[in-house]
Design a protein around this motif. Sequence first.
Motif: not given
Length: 243
Positions: A129-136
Amino acid sequence: MKKWPMELHKHCVELFRTSPELETIMNLNDSSDFHEPQTTKDLYLHSSIRSLDPRIADEFFEKANIQDSFSTVVQTLEGFVSDDSKLWNIPNLFIPSSWVHARQLIRFTEKNANFMVGDYRDDVSQDLNAFLKHWLNSDNTNLETLIVRGSCSSMEELFDGIQTSRWNPEKRRATYVSNAPFQTIWEYRFGQGCRFLNLPSFWPNELDCSDAFDIVRESDGLIASVKVDISAFFMFVWHSRFS
């Protein structure tokens, strides 16, 4: 003696004015061939029997300038590579052993990666989840595909705070077309020794994104499809939606 292959390659490049591109097969705990900084296009890591100190890997990647891809099959480390490791600068990574922790995934900003993270018993939903938010919230336009082998048991935690949608055939095609360069890997089989093994980078069902969840980066409209299947997380970024 171990310096000779590199010196011979360097001499041939100078003598025949050929391309300096080099593909290398080596063992990480015997990296004396890289006695000085060395550029290689692809590096296939031969496996050793014992696990290695991750500092050996970090020191190795300080000397090895790998321009395209790095892959290893069963070489294990006693811990994780550092956040500052030059490993993260390699465009394409195939590491199905626990070299990285799930919280470190945000360090990867290159093209294609296939990781196993931590222990299969550890749930990595929050880290993903943290990775997806970072990418977004990033401006990373390099990422194409990411596979993370690990337990992701909670879709609610995975997409917490992230807006998702189901496949819309007017916005992208159903099947992702991958350019990941992992068709050839170097493997060891007991009793047979080492050999190159030709495999597809993805199985057809893995590239089927008709049942995936789509997320959209507001800054540039880039779409990524996310799916979870049998302890594996897949993320496909649609740089080209219909071709």
